[in-house]
Scaffold this motif. Structure first.
Motif, short mmCIF file in Angstrom:
data_model
loop_
_atom_site.label_atom_id
_atom_site.label_comp_id
_atom_site.label_asym_id
_atom_site.label_seq_id
_atom_site.Cartn_x
_atom_site.Cartn_y
_atom_site.Cartn_z
N LEU A 160 38.01 49.50 31.05
CA LEU A 160 38.92 50.63 30.87
C LEU A 160 38.03 52.03 30.94
O LEU A 160 38.03 53.01 31.62
CB LEU A 160 40.07 51.02 30.12
N VAL A 161 37.00 52.03 30.08
CA VAL A 161 36.16 53.08 29.93
C VAL A 161 35.25 53.31 31.06
O VAL A 161 34.96 54.34 31.71
CB VAL A 161 35.15 52.94 28.70
N ILE A 162 34.55 51.96 31.74
CA ILE A 162 34.06 51.98 32.89
C ILE A 162 34.87 52.67 34.01
O ILE A 162 34.19 53.59 34.73
CB ILE A 162 33.54 50.73 33.20
N THR A 163 36.13 52.21 34.15
CA THR A 163 36.94 52.93 35.24
C THR A 163 36.87 54.52 35.03
O THR A 163 36.93 55.27 35.78
CB THR A 163 38.24 52.23 35.11
N LEU A 164 37.15 55.09 33.83
CA LEU A 164 37.17 56.44 33.42
C LEU A 164 35.71 56.96 33.70
O LEU A 164 35.69 58.10 34.40
CB LEU A 164 37.48 56.75 32.12
N ASP A 165 34.51 56.30 33.61
CA ASP A 165 33.43 56.69 34.20
C ASP A 165 33.42 56.72 35.66
O ASP A 165 32.78 57.99 36.23
CB ASP A 165 32.34 55.84 33.75
N LEU A 166 33.94 56.20 36.39
CA LEU A 166 34.02 56.17 37.75
C LEU A 166 34.58 57.23 38.29
O LEU A 166 34.42 57.77 39.24
CB LEU A 166 34.52 54.75 38.43
N ILE A 167 35.83 57.37 37.58
CA ILE A 167 36.63 58.61 38.16
C ILE A 167 35.91 59.86 38.05
O ILE A 167 35.90 60.84 38.76
CB ILE A 167 38.09 58.81 37.03
N LEU A 168 35.06 60.21 36.79
CA LEU A 168 34.45 61.23 36.54
C LEU A 168 33.30 61.52 37.58
O LEU A 168 33.23 62.38 38.16
CB LEU A 168 33.59 61.06 35.12
N GLY A 169 32.52 60.49 38.16
CA GLY A 169 31.79 60.52 39.13
C GLY A 169 32.21 61.06 40.37
O GLY A 169 31.99 61.82 41.19
N ASP A 170 33.39 60.25 40.68
CA ASP A 170 33.97 60.81 41.93
C ASP A 170 34.47 62.31 41.69
O ASP A 170 34.67 62.94 42.79
CB ASP A 170 35.49 60.00 42.12
N GLN A 171 34.84 62.76 40.76
CA GLN A 171 35.38 64.10 40.78
C GLN A 171 34.29 64.92 40.87
O GLN A 171 34.11 66.29 41.24
CB GLN A 171 36.03 64.38 39.29
N ILE A 172 32.93 64.49 40.22
CA ILE A 172 31.81 65.41 40.31
C ILE A 172 31.39 65.57 42.03
O ILE A 172 30.94 66.64 42.29
CB ILE A 172 30.58 65.02 39.49
N GLY A 173 31.36 64.36 42.41
CA GLY A 173 31.00 64.35 43.95
C GLY A 173 29.71 63.89 44.23
O GLY A 173 28.82 64.03 43.05
N GLY A 248 32.76 47.62 41.75
CA GLY A 248 32.82 47.13 40.55
C GLY A 248 31.51 46.53 40.25
O GLY A 248 31.01 46.36 38.77
N LEU A 249 30.87 45.65 41.10
CA LEU A 249 29.89 44.78 40.86
C LEU A 249 28.46 45.53 40.75
O LEU A 249 27.13 44.98 40.68
CB LEU A 249 29.85 43.59 41.66
N GLU A 250 28.46 47.13 40.77
CA GLU A 250 27.30 47.91 40.67
C GLU A 250 27.10 47.83 39.30
O GLU A 250 26.01 48.61 38.79
CB GLU A 250 27.56 49.31 41.20
N LEU A 251 27.75 47.52 38.10
CA LEU A 251 27.75 47.34 36.87
C LEU A 251 26.50 46.70 36.39
O LEU A 251 26.12 45.58 36.90
CB LEU A 251 28.81 46.86 36.38
N SER A 252 25.81 47.16 35.68
CA SER A 252 24.58 46.67 35.28
C SER A 252 24.52 45.30 34.72
O SER A 252 25.19 44.84 33.87
CB SER A 252 23.61 47.53 34.36
N GLU A 253 23.57 44.50 35.45
CA GLU A 253 23.61 43.02 35.00
C GLU A 253 22.83 42.94 33.46
O GLU A 253 23.14 42.04 32.50
CB GLU A 253 23.14 42.06 35.78
N LEU A 254 21.78 43.85 33.26
CA LEU A 254 21.48 43.98 31.79
C LEU A 254 22.29 44.34 30.80
O LEU A 254 22.41 43.76 29.81
CB LEU A 254 20.16 45.09 32.04
N PHE A 255 23.47 45.06 31.31
CA PHE A 255 24.39 45.39 30.23
C PHE A 255 25.36 44.22 30.09
O PHE A 255 25.74 43.77 29.03
CB PHE A 255 25.54 46.51 30.81
#
Length: 315
Positions: A160-173, A248-255
């Protein structure tokens, strides 16, 4: 402007890229009203508050629940070695003035790459991401006690927190988000797809799909199995699902393969005890995520509720 420093040589690519990003983000017009909630000395906080509604709302929600910020030099490793995701105190390295000075005076620095390396090493914490973790605990149902159940619960919260991260990125552009990400003010840039520009309903369906993909990645599902799983739980939206899997699979595999696993193995019990105290007055039932992620159902309802809270019911 001089193109060399006191050594008489041009800056390295690392220094050039850093200067480019700091200069670009410093050029963003600051809305004085929005910037009233800015955290002093947190790099580019005023700019983020000025251009992103969800960033402003997240800050408002965090402050409303008693959250506060402490300037303190903070490395990634020290942050990751802490078991406490529940304190309303967030630390950050106060580097805004240092970055601004370096932008205008890098030529005076004997080894500018050393200073850039130092600033980069101690500016790895996204306050937006961390405060969203704290906000979520007030919104989620009570957590289970058994280790595997609890770790699934933690992975759901992280998705859920990751999804909120994505929304922020989309809003910034795309113009600014990659620079913000490189400087670690945010963790994810704008998506290459265009779902954030589609209808609100389509974007919501896309976000739920990305959340599910992120959860499966955190649960270490085989990547080749994820598209079929997503089409099963969210049928009738193949184009949305295809793009959601890619993002979604852009999520770091290190993480997913290291950081997240090691943190849970080391701290799950302490986290479970702290969250039990956090939710001791909650009237909600304990929420058990399904052992088989193909049985996701109530989780999408919870996710919709989270999105409503951060974005507003009409968003």
């Amino acid at each position: 402007m001089k193109k060399t420093n006191k050594k008489g040589r041009r800056p390295t690519k690392e220094v050039q890229d850093f200067l480019h990003d700091v200069t670009l983000l410093s050029s963003i017009a600051v809305n004085k009203k929005a910037a009233k909630q800015a955290v002093g000395e947190y790099p580019f906080d005023e700019q983020l508050l000025s251009i992103s509604p969800i960033y402003r709302n997240s800050r408002k929600l965090f402050l409303k629940q008693g959250g506060f910020f402490v300037p303190s030099v903070c490395s990634t490793m020290r942050s990751l070695s802490s078991p406490d995701l529940f304190k309303n105190e967030l630390q950050f390295s106060p580097l805004a003035s240092e970055m601004a000075w370096f932008k205008d005076h890098w030529q005076e620095v004997y080894d500018p790459e050393v200073l850039v390396s130092g600033m980069t090493a101690f500016n790895q914490i996204s306050l937006y991401h961390e405060q969203n973790h704290r906000i979520l605990w007030n919104l989620l149902p009570r957590a289970p006690e058994e280790q595997r159940d609890f770790c699934r619960y933690l992975n759901f919260a992280e998705s859920l927190v990751i999804t909120l991260d994505l929304i922020l990125g989309d809003q910034i552009g795309p113009k600014y988000s990659e620079a913000f990400e490189r400087l670690k003010s945010i963790y994810r840039p704008a998506g290459a797809d265009s779902w954030s520009k589609k209808s609100l309903d389509q974007y919501r369906r896309y976000l739920l799909a990305v959340m599910y993909v992120s959860y499966l990645a955190l649960e270490l599902a085989h990547h080749e199995d994820i598209p079929k799983a997503l089409d099963y739980v969210l049928p009738g939206q193949k184009k949305i699902n295809k793009d959601a899997v890619e993002r979604g699979l852009e999520l770091s595999e290190l993480f997913t393969l290291n950081t997240n696993l090691q943190w849970q193995k080391r701290y799950w019990k302490q986290a479970q005890e702290q969250l039990f105290l956090y939710h001791k007055n909650s009237k909600e039932d304990v929420h058990y995520l399904p052992e088989d992620p193909l049985d996701f159902e109530e989780e999408f309802v919870i996710a919709q509720r989270i999105l409503d809270y951060f974005l507003g019911e009409g968003s």
